[in-house]
Design a protein around this motif. Structure first.
Motif, PDB file in Angstrom:
ATOM      1  N   ILE A 298       1.024  -1.210   0.186  1.00  0.00           N
ATOM      2  CA  ILE A 298       0.145  -0.071   0.207  1.00  0.00           C
ATOM      3  C   ILE A 298       0.724   1.511   0.140  1.00  0.00           C
ATOM      4  N   LEU A 299       1.808   1.369   0.803  1.00  0.00           N
ATOM      5  CA  LEU A 299       3.143   2.310   0.653  1.00  0.00           C
ATOM      6  C   LEU A 299       3.283   2.788  -0.475  1.00  0.00           C
ATOM      7  N   LEU A 300       3.656   1.498  -1.111  1.00  0.00           N
ATOM      8  CA  LEU A 300       4.676   2.083  -2.490  1.00  0.00           C
ATOM      9  C   LEU A 300       3.122   2.099  -3.071  1.00  0.00           C
ATOM     10  N   MET A 301       2.409   1.711  -3.098  1.00  0.00           N
ATOM     11  CA  MET A 301       1.049   2.148  -4.718  1.00  0.00           C
ATOM     12  C   MET A 301       0.386   3.234  -4.129  1.00  0.00           C
ATOM     13  N   SER A 302       0.923   4.369  -2.763  1.00  0.00           N
ATOM     14  CA  SER A 302       0.667   5.480  -3.209  1.00  0.00           C
ATOM     15  C   SER A 302       1.176   6.336  -2.995  1.00  0.00           C
ATOM     16  N   PHE A 303       2.700   5.833  -2.864  1.00  0.00           N
ATOM     17  CA  PHE A 303       4.206   7.002  -3.501  1.00  0.00           C
ATOM     18  C   PHE A 303       3.987   6.439  -5.416  1.00  0.00           C
ATOM     19  N   ALA A 304       3.443   6.189  -5.169  1.00  0.00           N
ATOM     20  CA  ALA A 304       4.006   5.498  -6.879  1.00  0.00           C
ATOM     21  C   ALA A 304       2.474   6.796  -7.698  1.00  0.00           C
ATOM     22  N   SER A 305       1.066   6.949  -7.030  1.00  0.00           N
ATOM     23  CA  SER A 305       0.453   7.635  -7.062  1.00  0.00           C
ATOM     24  C   SER A 305       0.510   8.917  -7.010  1.00  0.00           C
ATOM     25  N   VAL A 306       1.589   9.236  -5.863  1.00  0.00           N
ATOM     26  CA  VAL A 306       2.182  10.940  -6.266  1.00  0.00           C
ATOM     27  C   VAL A 306       2.849  10.896  -7.040  1.00  0.00           C
ATOM     28  N   LEU A 307       3.652  10.532  -7.177  1.00  0.00           N
ATOM     29  CA  LEU A 307       4.803  10.382  -8.295  1.00  0.00           C
ATOM     30  C   LEU A 307       3.700  10.576  -9.190  1.00  0.00           C
ATOM     31  N   VAL A 308       2.821  10.033  -9.539  1.00  0.00           N
ATOM     32  CA  VAL A 308       1.899  10.086 -11.271  1.00  0.00           C
ATOM     33  C   VAL A 308       1.412  10.959 -11.199  1.00  0.00           C
ATOM     34  N   VAL A 309       0.384  11.657  -9.749  1.00  0.00           N
ATOM     35  CA  VAL A 309      -0.045  12.740 -10.102  1.00  0.00           C
ATOM     36  C   VAL A 309       1.018  14.009  -9.812  1.00  0.00           C
ATOM     37  N   ASN A 310       1.895  13.904  -8.952  1.00  0.00           N
ATOM     38  CA  ASN A 310       3.152  15.405  -9.142  1.00  0.00           C
ATOM     39  C   ASN A 310       3.660  15.254 -11.031  1.00  0.00           C
ATOM     40  N   PHE A 311       4.125  14.331 -11.842  1.00  0.00           N
ATOM     41  CA  PHE A 311       4.459  13.973 -13.116  1.00  0.00           C
ATOM     42  C   PHE A 311       3.666  14.762 -14.116  1.00  0.00           C
ATOM     43  N   LEU A 312       2.137  14.279 -13.652  1.00  0.00           N
ATOM     44  CA  LEU A 312       1.276  15.142 -14.862  1.00  0.00           C
ATOM     45  C   LEU A 312       0.857  16.461 -14.722  1.00  0.00           C
ATOM     46  N   ALA A 313       0.780  16.871 -12.990  1.00  0.00           N
ATOM     47  CA  ALA A 313       0.740  18.230 -12.833  1.00  0.00           C
ATOM     48  C   ALA A 313       2.392  19.450 -13.806  1.00  0.00           C
ATOM     49  N   ASP A 314       3.078  18.299 -13.857  1.00  0.00           N
ATOM     50  CA  ASP A 314       4.373  19.427 -13.839  1.00  0.00           C
ATOM     51  C   ASP A 314       3.735  19.551 -15.488  1.00  0.00           C
ATOM     52  N   CYS A 315       3.876  18.192 -16.604  1.00  0.00           N
ATOM     53  CA  CYS A 315       2.911  18.077 -17.706  1.00  0.00           C
ATOM     54  C   CYS A 315       1.836  19.431 -17.937  1.00  0.00           C
ATOM     55  N   LEU A 316       1.044  19.151 -16.802  1.00  0.00           N
ATOM     56  CA  LEU A 316       0.077  20.331 -16.970  1.00  0.00           C
ATOM     57  C   LEU A 316       0.273  21.736 -16.759  1.00  0.00           C
ATOM     58  N   CYS A 317       1.282  21.957 -16.634  1.00  0.00           N
ATOM     59  CA  CYS A 317       1.796  22.894 -15.532  1.00  0.00           C
ATOM     60  C   CYS A 317       2.577  23.479 -17.132  1.00  0.00           C
ATOM     61  N   ALA A 318       3.091  23.462 -17.471  1.00  0.00           N
ATOM     62  CA  ALA A 318       4.048  23.566 -18.710  1.00  0.00           C
ATOM     63  C   ALA A 318       3.335  23.609 -19.955  1.00  0.00           C
ATOM     64  N   LYS A 319       2.337  23.394 -19.685  1.00  0.00           N
ATOM     65  CA  LYS A 319       1.040  23.400 -21.536  1.00  0.00           C
ATOM     66  C   LYS A 319       0.693  24.487 -21.335  1.00  0.00           C
ATOM     67  N   LEU A 320       0.530  24.604 -19.930  1.00  0.00           N
ATOM     68  CA  LEU A 320      -0.444  25.996 -19.543  1.00  0.00           C
ATOM     69  C   LEU A 320       0.414  27.122 -19.255  1.00  0.00           C
ATOM     70  N   ASN A 321       1.819  27.016 -19.092  1.00  0.00           N
ATOM     71  CA  ASN A 321       2.210  28.512 -18.898  1.00  0.00           C
ATOM     72  C   ASN A 321       2.870  28.558 -20.100  1.00  0.00           C
ATOM     73  N   GLN A 322       3.084  28.251 -21.618  1.00  0.00           N
ATOM     74  CA  GLN A 322       3.168  27.914 -22.688  1.00  0.00           C
ATOM     75  C   GLN A 322       2.540  29.307 -22.975  1.00  0.00           C
ATOM     76  N   GLY A 323       1.186  29.079 -22.665  1.00  0.00           N
ATOM     77  CA  GLY A 323      -0.480  30.481 -22.908  1.00  0.00           C
ATOM     78  C   GLY A 323       0.011  31.157 -21.550  1.00  0.00           C
ATOM     79  N   ARG A 324       1.112  31.304 -21.066  1.00  0.00           N
ATOM     80  CA  ARG A 324       0.116  32.370 -19.797  1.00  0.00           C
ATOM     81  C   ARG A 324       1.081  33.825 -20.352  1.00  0.00           C
ATOM     82  N   VAL A 325       0.079  34.868 -19.981  1.00  0.00           N
ATOM     83  CA  VAL A 325       0.914  36.192 -20.589  1.00  0.00           C
ATOM     84  C   VAL A 325       1.815  36.520 -19.380  1.00  0.00           C
TER      85      VAL A 325
END
Length: 325
Positions: A298-325
Protein backbone atom coordinates in the motif's frame (compact mmCIF):
# COMPACT_ATOMS: atom_id res chain seq x y z
CA UNK A 1 5.45 6.39 -22.77
CA UNK A 2 7.38 8.63 -20.40
CA UNK A 3 9.31 10.09 -23.34
CA UNK A 4 6.06 10.77 -25.17
CA UNK A 5 4.75 12.66 -22.16
CA UNK A 6 7.99 14.61 -21.92
CA UNK A 7 7.37 15.95 -25.40
CA UNK A 8 4.71 18.19 -23.87
CA UNK A 9 7.32 20.35 -22.18
CA UNK A 10 8.80 21.67 -25.36
CA UNK A 11 12.39 22.43 -24.20
CA UNK A 12 15.41 20.49 -23.07
CA UNK A 13 15.69 22.05 -19.61
CA UNK A 14 12.22 20.97 -18.56
CA UNK A 15 12.74 17.56 -20.14
CA UNK A 16 15.88 16.96 -18.08
CA UNK A 17 14.13 18.18 -14.95
CA UNK A 18 11.23 15.78 -15.50
CA UNK A 19 13.57 12.86 -16.24
CA UNK A 20 15.53 13.68 -13.09
CA UNK A 21 12.34 13.59 -11.04
CA UNK A 22 11.41 10.22 -12.49
CA UNK A 23 14.83 8.77 -11.66
CA UNK A 24 14.66 10.25 -8.17
CA UNK A 25 11.20 8.75 -7.79
CA UNK A 26 12.49 5.26 -8.55
CA UNK A 27 15.18 5.50 -5.87
CA UNK A 28 12.69 7.12 -3.50
CA UNK A 29 10.37 4.13 -3.93
CA UNK A 30 13.15 1.84 -2.79
CA UNK A 31 13.95 4.14 0.14
CA UNK A 32 10.31 4.28 1.23
CA UNK A 33 10.03 0.50 1.12
CA UNK A 34 13.20 -0.03 3.18
CA UNK A 35 12.36 2.64 5.75
CA UNK A 36 8.82 1.31 6.07
CA UNK A 37 10.10 -2.23 6.56
CA UNK A 38 12.53 -1.12 9.28
CA UNK A 39 9.80 0.79 11.15
CA UNK A 40 7.42 -2.16 10.98
CA UNK A 41 10.14 -4.61 12.04
CA UNK A 42 10.96 -2.68 15.21
CA UNK A 43 7.39 -1.63 16.07
CA UNK A 44 5.32 -3.17 18.84
CA UNK A 45 2.68 -5.81 18.22
CA UNK A 46 2.66 -9.04 16.28
CA UNK A 47 0.69 -10.66 13.51
CA UNK A 48 0.21 -13.60 15.91
CA UNK A 49 -2.52 -11.57 17.67
CA UNK A 50 -4.48 -10.94 14.45
CA UNK A 51 -6.65 -14.06 14.70
CA UNK A 52 -6.42 -14.76 18.43
CA UNK A 53 -8.95 -12.98 20.63
CA UNK A 54 -7.57 -14.36 23.91
CA UNK A 55 -4.08 -14.03 25.31
CA UNK A 56 -1.37 -16.46 24.21
CA UNK A 57 1.83 -17.73 25.71
CA UNK A 58 5.20 -16.42 24.50
CA UNK A 59 6.01 -19.90 23.20
CA UNK A 60 2.89 -19.96 21.01
CA UNK A 61 3.60 -16.46 19.71
CA UNK A 62 7.17 -17.44 18.85
CA UNK A 63 5.96 -20.55 17.06
CA UNK A 64 3.49 -18.59 14.91
CA UNK A 65 6.12 -16.01 14.00
CA UNK A 66 8.63 -18.76 13.21
CA UNK A 67 6.11 -20.46 10.91
CA UNK A 68 5.77 -17.16 9.03
CA UNK A 69 9.59 -16.73 8.85
CA UNK A 70 9.39 -13.60 11.01
CA UNK A 71 12.23 -14.82 13.23
CA UNK A 72 14.80 -14.23 10.47
CA UNK A 73 17.08 -11.14 10.52
CA UNK A 74 15.74 -7.88 9.13
CA UNK A 75 17.87 -7.77 5.98
CA UNK A 76 17.07 -11.39 5.10
CA UNK A 77 13.33 -10.75 5.33
CA UNK A 78 13.60 -7.52 3.36
CA UNK A 79 15.74 -9.11 0.65
CA UNK A 80 13.26 -11.94 0.20
CA UNK A 81 10.34 -9.54 -0.02
CA UNK A 82 12.16 -7.17 -2.41
CA UNK A 83 13.10 -9.93 -4.86
CA UNK A 84 9.49 -11.12 -4.86
CA UNK A 85 8.26 -7.61 -5.65
CA UNK A 86 10.77 -7.22 -8.47
CA UNK A 87 9.28 -10.39 -9.98
CA UNK A 88 5.81 -8.83 -9.72
CA UNK A 89 4.72 -10.87 -6.70
CA UNK A 90 3.59 -8.85 -3.67
CA UNK A 91 3.35 -12.02 -1.57
CA UNK A 92 0.41 -12.85 0.70
CA UNK A 93 -1.08 -11.14 3.71
CA UNK A 94 0.25 -12.47 7.00
CA UNK A 95 -3.14 -11.86 8.65
CA UNK A 96 -5.48 -13.55 6.20
CA UNK A 97 -3.26 -15.56 3.86
CA UNK A 98 -4.89 -13.88 0.85
CA UNK A 99 -2.92 -12.47 -2.04
CA UNK A 100 -1.92 -8.87 -1.36
CA UNK A 101 -2.69 -7.97 -4.97
CA UNK A 102 -6.22 -9.35 -4.70
CA UNK A 103 -6.83 -7.49 -1.42
CA UNK A 104 -5.75 -4.19 -2.96
CA UNK A 105 -7.70 -4.82 -6.17
CA UNK A 106 -10.84 -5.50 -4.13
CA UNK A 107 -10.61 -2.41 -1.92
CA UNK A 108 -8.94 0.24 -4.04
CA UNK A 109 -12.15 1.15 -5.94
CA UNK A 110 -13.64 2.40 -2.65
CA UNK A 111 -10.64 4.63 -2.05
CA UNK A 112 -10.62 5.93 -5.63
CA UNK A 113 -14.32 6.79 -5.48
CA UNK A 114 -14.03 8.52 -2.11
CA UNK A 115 -10.77 10.36 -2.75
CA UNK A 116 -11.53 11.21 -6.38
CA UNK A 117 -14.99 12.64 -5.77
CA UNK A 118 -13.79 14.60 -2.72
CA UNK A 119 -10.78 16.03 -4.59
CA UNK A 120 -12.90 17.15 -7.56
CA UNK A 121 -15.43 18.81 -5.24
CA UNK A 122 -12.59 20.42 -3.26
CA UNK A 123 -11.14 22.00 -6.41
CA UNK A 124 -14.57 23.20 -7.57
CA UNK A 125 -15.67 24.74 -4.26
CA UNK A 126 -12.28 26.33 -3.51
CA UNK A 127 -12.33 28.18 -6.86
CA UNK A 128 -15.98 29.24 -6.41
CA UNK A 129 -15.41 30.46 -2.84
CA UNK A 130 -12.22 32.27 -3.86
CA UNK A 131 -14.12 34.20 -6.53
CA UNK A 132 -16.90 34.99 -4.05
CA UNK A 133 -14.37 36.30 -1.53
CA UNK A 134 -13.09 38.73 -4.17
CA UNK A 135 -16.58 40.11 -4.86
CA UNK A 136 -17.45 40.92 -1.24
CA UNK A 137 -15.24 41.82 1.72
CA UNK A 138 -17.84 40.57 4.20
CA UNK A 139 -18.04 37.23 2.40
CA UNK A 140 -14.24 37.15 2.36
CA UNK A 141 -14.05 37.48 6.16
CA UNK A 142 -16.81 34.93 6.71
CA UNK A 143 -15.27 32.37 4.33
CA UNK A 144 -11.81 32.85 5.86
CA UNK A 145 -13.12 32.53 9.43
CA UNK A 146 -15.18 29.38 8.81
CA UNK A 147 -12.64 27.78 6.49
CA UNK A 148 -9.63 28.20 8.76
CA UNK A 149 -11.74 27.22 11.77
CA UNK A 150 -12.52 23.84 10.25
CA UNK A 151 -8.90 23.42 9.07
CA UNK A 152 -7.73 23.74 12.69
CA UNK A 153 -9.71 20.61 13.60
CA UNK A 154 -8.04 17.23 13.09
CA UNK A 155 -9.66 15.25 10.28
CA UNK A 156 -10.86 12.46 12.55
CA UNK A 157 -12.38 14.99 15.00
CA UNK A 158 -14.31 16.66 12.20
CA UNK A 159 -15.55 13.28 11.03
CA UNK A 160 -16.76 12.38 14.51
CA UNK A 161 -18.56 15.72 14.81
CA UNK A 162 -20.36 15.15 11.52
CA UNK A 163 -21.35 11.66 12.67
CA UNK A 164 -22.64 13.08 15.96
CA UNK A 165 -24.87 15.72 14.38
CA UNK A 166 -25.79 14.41 10.91
CA UNK A 167 -26.06 10.73 11.78
CA UNK A 168 -26.71 10.19 15.48
CA UNK A 169 -28.70 13.32 16.37
CA UNK A 170 -30.52 14.12 13.13
CA UNK A 171 -30.28 10.78 11.24
CA UNK A 172 -29.64 12.45 7.89
CA UNK A 173 -26.80 10.20 6.67
CA UNK A 174 -25.54 6.74 7.68
CA UNK A 175 -22.50 6.78 9.95
CA UNK A 176 -20.36 3.94 8.58
CA UNK A 177 -19.79 1.45 5.79
CA UNK A 178 -19.93 1.81 2.01
CA UNK A 179 -23.54 0.58 1.80
CA UNK A 180 -26.25 -1.15 3.79
CA UNK A 181 -26.30 -4.95 3.85
CA UNK A 182 -28.19 -6.27 0.85
CA UNK A 183 -28.21 -2.85 -0.89
CA UNK A 184 -24.74 -2.92 -2.42
CA UNK A 185 -26.12 -2.50 -5.96
CA UNK A 186 -28.20 0.59 -5.20
CA UNK A 187 -26.34 3.74 -6.26
CA UNK A 188 -28.53 5.98 -4.10
CA UNK A 189 -27.63 3.99 -0.98
CA UNK A 190 -23.93 4.14 -1.79
CA UNK A 191 -24.16 7.90 -2.32
CA UNK A 192 -25.76 8.32 1.10
CA UNK A 193 -22.88 6.40 2.71
CA UNK A 194 -20.40 8.45 0.69
CA UNK A 195 -21.79 11.81 1.81
CA UNK A 196 -20.23 12.13 5.28
CA UNK A 197 -16.71 10.94 4.32
CA UNK A 198 -16.66 13.30 1.33
CA UNK A 199 -17.92 16.19 3.44
CA UNK A 200 -15.20 15.51 6.01
CA UNK A 201 -12.45 15.52 3.40
CA UNK A 202 -13.69 18.62 1.59
CA UNK A 203 -14.38 20.72 4.69
CA UNK A 204 -11.08 19.81 6.36
CA UNK A 205 -9.05 21.11 3.37
CA UNK A 206 -11.34 23.78 1.94
CA UNK A 207 -10.09 26.71 4.05
CA UNK A 208 -6.43 26.45 3.02
CA UNK A 209 -7.19 25.67 -0.62
CA UNK A 210 -9.60 28.61 -0.88
CA UNK A 211 -7.10 31.05 0.63
CA UNK A 212 -4.38 29.93 -1.77
CA UNK A 213 -6.66 30.27 -4.80
CA UNK A 214 -7.79 33.68 -3.54
CA UNK A 215 -4.18 34.88 -3.19
CA UNK A 216 -3.33 33.60 -6.66
CA UNK A 217 -6.35 35.34 -8.18
CA UNK A 218 -5.40 38.62 -6.48
CA UNK A 219 -1.90 38.31 -7.94
CA UNK A 220 -3.42 37.80 -11.38
CA UNK A 221 -5.68 40.83 -10.96
CA UNK A 222 -2.64 43.00 -10.23
CA UNK A 223 -1.11 42.26 -13.63
CA UNK A 224 -0.96 45.05 -16.18
CA UNK A 225 -2.90 43.18 -18.84
CA UNK A 226 -5.97 43.23 -16.56
CA UNK A 227 -5.97 47.04 -16.63
CA UNK A 228 -5.60 46.85 -20.39
CA UNK A 229 -8.69 44.64 -20.60
CA UNK A 230 -10.68 47.01 -18.40
CA UNK A 231 -9.60 49.95 -20.54
CA UNK A 232 -10.90 48.13 -23.61
CA UNK A 233 -14.31 47.90 -21.95
CA UNK A 234 -14.36 44.12 -21.57
CA UNK A 235 -16.81 42.72 -19.05
CA UNK A 236 -15.55 41.60 -15.65
CA UNK A 237 -16.95 38.11 -16.24
CA UNK A 238 -14.95 37.76 -19.46
CA UNK A 239 -11.77 39.05 -17.80
CA UNK A 240 -12.15 36.71 -14.83
CA UNK A 241 -12.92 33.61 -16.89
CA UNK A 242 -10.55 34.12 -19.83
CA UNK A 243 -7.65 36.10 -18.38
CA UNK A 244 -7.50 35.92 -14.60
CA UNK A 245 -8.33 32.22 -14.28
CA UNK A 246 -6.02 31.30 -17.17
CA UNK A 247 -3.13 33.21 -15.58
CA UNK A 248 -3.75 31.71 -12.13
CA UNK A 249 -4.42 28.15 -13.27
CA UNK A 250 -0.78 27.05 -13.43
CA UNK A 251 0.14 27.83 -9.78
CA UNK A 252 -3.25 26.45 -8.67
CA UNK A 253 -2.54 23.12 -10.39
CA UNK A 254 0.97 23.05 -8.90
CA UNK A 255 -0.36 23.68 -5.39
CA UNK A 256 -3.10 21.08 -5.67
CA UNK A 257 -0.62 18.44 -6.86
CA UNK A 258 1.81 19.33 -4.05
CA UNK A 259 -1.03 18.93 -1.54
CA UNK A 260 -2.03 15.53 -2.91
CA UNK A 261 0.06 13.67 -0.31
CA UNK A 262 -1.67 15.24 2.69
CA UNK A 263 -5.04 14.81 1.00
CA UNK A 264 -4.39 11.12 0.37
CA UNK A 265 -3.32 10.57 3.99
CA UNK A 266 -6.48 12.35 5.07
CA UNK A 267 -8.49 9.97 2.88
CA UNK A 268 -6.94 6.99 4.65
CA UNK A 269 -7.80 8.45 8.05
CA UNK A 270 -11.38 9.21 7.01
CA UNK A 271 -11.82 5.64 5.77
CA UNK A 272 -10.85 4.40 9.20
CA UNK A 273 -13.25 6.80 10.96
CA UNK A 274 -16.21 5.80 8.80
CA UNK A 275 -15.22 2.11 8.38
CA UNK A 276 -15.50 2.68 4.65
CA UNK A 277 -13.64 -0.48 3.71
CA UNK A 278 -11.00 1.01 1.45
CA UNK A 279 -7.23 0.96 1.37
CA UNK A 280 -6.92 3.27 4.40
CA UNK A 281 -8.71 0.95 6.80
CA UNK A 282 -6.68 -1.97 5.43
CA UNK A 283 -3.46 -0.02 6.00
CA UNK A 284 -4.39 0.76 9.61
CA UNK A 285 -5.14 -2.90 10.36
CA UNK A 286 -1.89 -3.95 8.70
CA UNK A 287 0.12 -1.51 10.81
CA UNK A 288 -1.50 -2.70 14.03
CA UNK A 289 -0.66 -6.35 13.36
CA UNK A 290 2.68 -5.78 11.52
CA UNK A 291 1.46 -7.30 8.26
CA UNK A 292 4.46 -5.95 6.33
CA UNK A 293 3.66 -7.39 2.85
CA UNK A 294 0.27 -5.65 2.88
CA UNK A 295 1.52 -2.41 4.44
CA UNK A 296 4.52 -2.05 2.12
CA UNK A 297 2.43 -2.77 -0.97
CA UNK A 298 0.00 0.00 0.00
CA UNK A 299 2.87 2.40 0.78
CA UNK A 300 4.52 1.73 -2.58
CA UNK A 301 1.23 2.11 -4.42
CA UNK A 302 0.50 5.39 -2.58
CA UNK A 303 3.96 6.80 -3.23
CA UNK A 304 3.81 5.78 -6.90
CA UNK A 305 0.43 7.51 -7.27
CA UNK A 306 1.94 10.69 -5.79
CA UNK A 307 4.79 10.54 -8.33
CA UNK A 308 2.35 10.06 -11.20
CA UNK A 309 0.08 12.91 -10.07
CA UNK A 310 3.02 15.31 -9.67
CA UNK A 311 4.51 14.29 -13.02
CA UNK A 312 1.19 14.86 -14.80
CA UNK A 313 0.83 18.17 -12.97
CA UNK A 314 4.28 19.22 -14.22
CA UNK A 315 3.22 18.37 -17.77
CA UNK A 316 -0.01 20.33 -17.40
CA UNK A 317 1.71 23.34 -15.81
CA UNK A 318 4.29 23.41 -18.61
CA UNK A 319 1.47 23.40 -21.15
CA UNK A 320 -0.40 26.16 -19.34
CA UNK A 321 2.74 28.28 -18.97
CA UNK A 322 3.22 28.28 -22.74
CA UNK A 323 0.14 30.46 -23.07
CA UNK A 324 0.59 32.40 -19.86
CA UNK A 325 0.94 36.14 -20.24
Amino acid sequence: MALALLGIFGNGENDLRAIGRLVFGIFALWGVSFLGFVLIYYSQGSVAFANVSQGMSPAMRFQIEENLNLHRPLLDQYQTWLFQVLRGDFSTSLMSGESVSSIIAERIPYTLILGGSAFVLLIFFSIILAFLSLWSSSLDRCIAFLGMGFVSLPTFSLGLLLILFLSVKWSVFPSSGASDIGMEDQISNRLLHLALPVMTLVISHLGIFTQFVRTTLIDALNQEFIQFGLARGLSLFYIYMHWVLKYALSPIVAYFSASFVSFMMGTYVVEGVFSYGGIGQTLINGLIFKDYPLVLAILLMSFASVLVVNFLADCLCAKLNQGRV
